[in-house]
Design a protein around this motif. Sequence first.
Motif, mmCIF file in Angstrom:
data_model
loop_
_atom_site.group_PDB
_atom_site.id
_atom_site.type_symbol
_atom_site.label_atom_id
_atom_site.label_comp_id
_atom_site.label_asym_id
_atom_site.label_seq_id
_atom_site.Cartn_x
_atom_site.Cartn_y
_atom_site.Cartn_z
ATOM 1 N N ARG A 217 30.149 -21.010 -12.519
ATOM 2 C CA ARG A 217 28.978 -21.586 -11.851
ATOM 3 C C ARG A 217 29.356 -22.434 -10.649
ATOM 4 O O ARG A 217 30.445 -22.997 -10.604
ATOM 5 N N ALA B 16 25.644 -26.930 -10.798
ATOM 6 C CA ALA B 16 24.515 -26.081 -11.205
ATOM 7 C C ALA B 16 24.420 -25.981 -12.723
ATOM 8 O O ALA B 16 25.422 -26.112 -13.423
ATOM 9 N N THR C 122 23.795 -20.142 -12.420
ATOM 10 C CA THR C 122 24.056 -19.489 -11.140
ATOM 11 C C THR C 122 23.755 -18.004 -11.246
ATOM 12 O O THR C 122 24.308 -17.309 -12.107
ATOM 13 N N THR D 234 23.727 -14.248 -9.303
ATOM 14 C CA THR D 234 24.613 -13.664 -8.301
ATOM 15 C C THR D 234 24.291 -12.205 -8.010
ATOM 16 O O THR D 234 23.710 -11.518 -8.858
ATOM 17 N N THR E 291 24.571 -15.972 -3.854
ATOM 18 C CA THR E 291 24.273 -16.649 -5.119
ATOM 19 C C THR E 291 23.039 -17.538 -4.972
ATOM 20 O O THR E 291 22.722 -18.006 -3.880
ATOM 21 N N HIS F 102 21.243 -20.778 -7.160
ATOM 22 C CA HIS F 102 21.552 -21.715 -8.240
ATOM 23 C C HIS F 102 20.351 -22.524 -8.706
ATOM 24 O O HIS F 102 19.613 -23.060 -7.888
ATOM 25 N N TRP G 165 20.745 -21.962 -2.650
ATOM 26 C CA TRP G 165 21.071 -20.526 -2.592
ATOM 27 C C TRP G 165 21.587 -20.190 -1.208
ATOM 28 O O TRP G 165 21.178 -20.800 -0.228
#
Lengths: 479, 479
Positions: free
Chosen positions: B212, B216, B219, B221, B236, B238, B267
């Motif tokens: 992560r 966060a 996360t 992805t 990503t 978060h 993000w």
Amino acid sequence: MASETSGRRRAPVLTPQADDFPRWYQDVLNKAELADNGPVRGTMVIRPYAYALWERMVDEVDARIKDAGAENAYFPLFIPESYLQREAEHVEGFSPELAVVTVGGGKELEEPVVVRPTSETVIGEFMAKWIQSYRDLPLLLNQWANVVRWELRPRTFLRTSEFLWQEGHTAHATEGDARAYARRILDEVYRDFMVEVLAIPVLCGVKIPQERFAGAINTLTCEAMMADGKALQMGTSHELGQNFATAFDIDYLDETGAQQLCWTTSWGVSTRMMGGLIMAHGDDDGLRVPPRLAAVQVVVLVVRDDDEGSVTAAARRLVQELGDVGVRARLDDRVSTPFGRRATDWELKGVPVRVELGPRDVADGQVVVVRRDRPGKESIRVDALAGQVPVLLDSLQRSLHDEALARRDERTVDAATIEEAAGAAADGFARIPWDAVGDAGIERLAAEAVTVRCLITADGGVPDSVDDPDLIAVVARSY
Amino acid sequence: MASETSGRRRAPVLTPQADDFPRWYQDVLNKAELADNGPVRGTMVIRPYAYALWERMVDEVDARIKDAGAENAYFPLFIPESYLQREAEHVEGFSPELAVVTVGGGKELEEPVVVRPTSETVIGEFMAKWIQSYRDLPLLLNQWANVVRWELRPRTFLRTSEFLWQEGHTAHATEGDARAYARRILDEVYRDFMVEVLAIPVLCGVKIPQERFAGAINTLTCEAMMADGKALQMGTSHELGQNFATAFDIDYLDETGAQQLCWTTSWGVSTRMMGGLIMAHGDDDGLRVPPRLAAVQVVVLVVRDDDEGSVTAAARRLVQELGDVGVRARLDDRVSTPFGRRATDWELKGVPVRVELGPRDVADGQVVVVRRDRPGKESIRVDALAGQVPVLLDSLQRSLHDEALARRDERTVDAATIEEAAGAAADGFARIPWDAVGDAGIERLAAEAVTVRCLITADGGVPDSVDDPDLIAVVARSY
């Protein structure tokens, strides 16, 4: 078309310009939610409404730069300290303003790196690598980037430790090519954008040697008068001669196979233009954004709604119709917030046209239209709105420009002596023969915080050099 | 429509992918003039052709971010060191990568400032200032900026000490809102852009706790398979829970007048996507740019001209006609450079379609069309070109995507044991039940430089959390 003149006088939310112009400026930044100070001294936060205006500036300037044949690229933020030292005047000019990184990845760096204050040096290094022959010239580059110049007396948008800008960097085979391109950028990119989009009349001329960019042999500038009579340098374009070409070995093989040094230029405009926009057009009610720049050209306000939500529905249709004819329109249906507060807020933000709509208007098939550049309201038939708004926006664009031009004309004095010029510059611009200034004159003006903003020809054009005969010096106080 | 299969075999200008993939990558960067190393270790110069692709990425991503309701703003490059220390995990994660400014304006600074590695902390400070009540929520911000993370093993576009990115930062009233928005960005902005524009199929899932973002609670992805079978994390999003809200006092008054802490997200996608583009679609002849991304979709090449310049004139007309139907076309009339060299160069640069035109073609009323995604050439009637090119570009867009997807499918193995997964990940992705991994499994994979790229649900969706039952771990080597 009925016309009401119900004034829009309310308790002022801003310090009046006439009372305290710097405080008015600060009030606009806060109340129109344009910018905040960052936590590190001299840095700023650009808030969404202001950033949307900056994005529009970027789009318009970028399109003109591309039309002038330059291509965008990106060069590193970090420059080895040794690079700056290669051009003597350059390092001398920028040293006092540098931010220096001495620690990276938890370790002391062997060679400290400078956070770019401008990128002539690092771009020079790559120009030298990329240019081999005359076929590679001209090399026309531009980058949009942040730069850092440590600022002791920061002022949001006008002088900040970090600012956003574009910096163009070009290399040419001859001095003539370089000179022509630097002038082309000043004229076709900067002046055109400032006059046509920002609606700000600018004087284009050359800087006197003392005011040149560090490392330039000639600096061209666009200077504008703000609402308080002071000058703001809005953008500059530099002939760098062969100074950087010598320092970074930017050379090429000509048609005969002989090695030649290039001639380079650099040129930039920055978030400082946001300050210019605010101070050139703003009034006691806030910002006034020229329609061609405005991210929101028209706001459609629901004054209040009925139970069926028919006003909001009608307002939404209007926003759609305006969008269909190419107008950037936005809906304000926040009926839970008092109408007066919202109207004041859009005025503060300088949206060019406000369209107001209540249940009665919907029933009558009309809307109320308010122009940001003049007092009063007008009623317009709802089905005529989309046709009339583009005309109205054009007229508003012109009126802001003409108002700024009239002010500049009014507050520009022809002076015969330095004393006269120094006096006139307390309230605006003074024009004085360059011959009549001299070193003593520059010193005398400096005592009143007045500087030569630029030299122009007798007919208002850009001189070829500071040595041309019959030049006029435009002097003023400045930001 | 005649079809010639005269191959385009020439001496390879690039190291073949199969021989040495990292060297092939480096060759593409150099030969296609995409990027250079900057003078400060780990920094890069993005050259004009690559920067134009980045600009297209920015435009496409930015439009999707605005559709998701976020507004752009700009926050300072410099962050006081003390800000980072307020969130314990965050400072622990970023400390080893920081660049620190200790000197400003010629003086040692009282408090050193960090060059932003990411902006949660400074934006958190301003969110706290701007958010008062539930009416101010959600607050949806984004910025396009450069960030610095000192990099010990730099690789152009993939891991650089400075890179360009967008970072979104939002504050919400409830955990559910924050979660939904983080997922919306992943799906409607990142996945949509990557699949539809970059033509790169991505797996969307959640990161395991060890992977992560620092600070966060979850996360999300997007992971893609490159041409060598390795994974690249492309973007990503978060959920930051209330970690930053606690550290920076980001709170609001709810409808009942009670003080509540916000829930925040962040993000980002970066110039790393440029590396993904190169490695997902590139082949032994160079880059292959999907048409929807391409800044130049079609290049019209004058093979050679006659004395009247009629070929160049015809080529110019074609560029105009293509422009009229919305195709981004460019003329290459540099007839003094050998045709073969120019053709190879456009191939290297991955321009989707090449149109070739010589005196014979003009006489015959035809042109030769070459698609970058397949060998061979075709002759097309010149008056049919503008009609056919858009269809051809669509087909090419699909074919690049389908090729990347087919490769991923081929090189993805369902593994039942850690040993099996570790073996399969030498050449691609392995899918293994998350239950079967455990801490020992993660350690075993790490010994082979294999990591869990993400967890997905049995039907390929994004799980709500790492604790959902029946999750699949996708494991691979990665960049």
